[in-house]
Write a protein that holds these residues in place. Sequence first.
Motif, PDB file in Angstrom:
ATOM      1  N   SER A  30       0.820  -1.222   0.000  1.00 58.57           N
ATOM      2  CA  SER A  30       0.000   0.000   0.000  1.00 58.57           C
ATOM      3  C   SER A  30       0.849   1.265   0.000  1.00 58.57           C
ATOM      4  N   ARG A  61      -6.008   8.268   0.570  1.00 57.58           N
ATOM      5  CA  ARG A  61      -5.997   8.097   2.026  1.00 57.58           C
ATOM      6  C   ARG A  61      -6.958   6.994   2.458  1.00 57.58           C
ATOM      7  N   PHE A  62      -8.143   6.922   1.834  1.00 56.46           N
ATOM      8  CA  PHE A  62      -9.150   5.928   2.203  1.00 56.46           C
ATOM      9  C   PHE A  62      -8.626   4.511   1.985  1.00 56.46           C
ATOM     10  N   THR A  64      -5.303   3.530   1.354  1.00 62.74           N
ATOM     11  CA  THR A  64      -3.944   3.192   1.800  1.00 62.74           C
ATOM     12  C   THR A  64      -3.640   3.605   3.236  1.00 62.74           C
ATOM     13  N   GLY A  65      -4.435   4.510   3.810  1.00 64.34           N
ATOM     14  CA  GLY A  65      -4.131   5.013   5.146  1.00 64.34           C
ATOM     15  C   GLY A  65      -3.017   6.039   5.162  1.00 64.34           C
ATOM     16  N   VAL A  66      -2.595   6.474   3.980  1.00 70.50           N
ATOM     17  CA  VAL A  66      -1.517   7.466   3.856  1.00 70.50           C
ATOM     18  C   VAL A  66      -2.104   8.758   3.314  1.00 70.50           C
ATOM     19  N   GLU A  67      -1.845   9.871   4.004  1.00 72.06           N
ATOM     20  CA  GLU A  67      -2.373  11.162   3.570  1.00 72.06           C
ATOM     21  C   GLU A  67      -1.234  12.027   3.035  1.00 72.06           C
ATOM     22  N   HIS A  82       4.958  -0.076   5.443  1.00 72.26           N
ATOM     23  CA  HIS A  82       3.875  -0.187   6.437  1.00 72.26           C
ATOM     24  C   HIS A  82       3.293   1.206   6.700  1.00 72.26           C
ATOM     25  N   MET A  84       0.590   2.976   7.125  1.00 75.10           N
ATOM     26  CA  MET A  84      -0.604   3.470   7.812  1.00 75.10           C
ATOM     27  C   MET A  84      -0.278   4.637   8.744  1.00 75.10           C
ATOM     28  N   GLY A  85      -1.062   5.720   8.618  1.00 73.14           N
ATOM     29  CA  GLY A  85      -0.911   6.864   9.505  1.00 73.14           C
ATOM     30  C   GLY A  85       0.114   7.886   9.076  1.00 73.14           C
ATOM     31  N   GLN A 102       5.761   3.714   9.225  1.00 72.35           N
ATOM     32  CA  GLN A 102       4.391   4.042   9.619  1.00 72.35           C
ATOM     33  C   GLN A 102       4.349   5.144  10.678  1.00 72.35           C
TER      34      GLN A 102
END
Length: 212
Positions: A30, A61-62, A64-67, A82, A84-85, A102
């Motif tokens: 991701s 973001r939705f 992958t959790g990455v903004e 990894h 996320m966040g 992460q």
Amino acid sequence: MFNRIKEDILMVHLRDPAARSTGEIFFCYSGLHAIWWHLIAHKLWTHRWFLVARIVSSINRFFTGVEIHPAVKIGRRIFIDHGMGVVIGETSEIGDDVLLYQGVVLGGTSAIKEKRHPTVGNGVVIGSGALVIGNIKIGNASKIGAGSVVLNDVPNGATVVGVPGKVVHEDRECAIDHNHQKLPDPIDETLKEIIKKQEDLEKEIMDIKNNK
């Protein structure tokens, strides 16, 4: 874009021992998906399709959790491991061969529309949960320890740990490694110095008593 994808997949093969195949990297990483979505969003942003770019960024973001703000400028062979966040603010700039773990935040400190986010050099590693805040420069081949809070410029080749972050080592030739457990601990080193001085003082006191 196709060449960029091939380059990114090769880069993961070289950096991540858990990667077993090209198919696994393409479909399951991701952090790479986040970079690829961002390239699309950034292209739209540079063509002044601001709303569409933000929508693509939100989709990124939705899933992958990455903004990553679509205005962010990134180099080549960026790897979000990894991811996320991870949050990367609007005026951030990231060089080539950067590794982010992460929970990393490249954040701003001003509400004024100006350069307010970090500039990250080439070959930098930023560990899990690290916060790099403000219009500061992170030098080439530097390393930010996990959980550190960095508020000031970091020189080339430096290792930074702690809250607030302090330079504990300089002149690194390459930061891309997985030896995160070997980062120096300045607090531990300070405590060891205090204990040693205390032991030396106790020994001197005993010597004085024995010579009376």
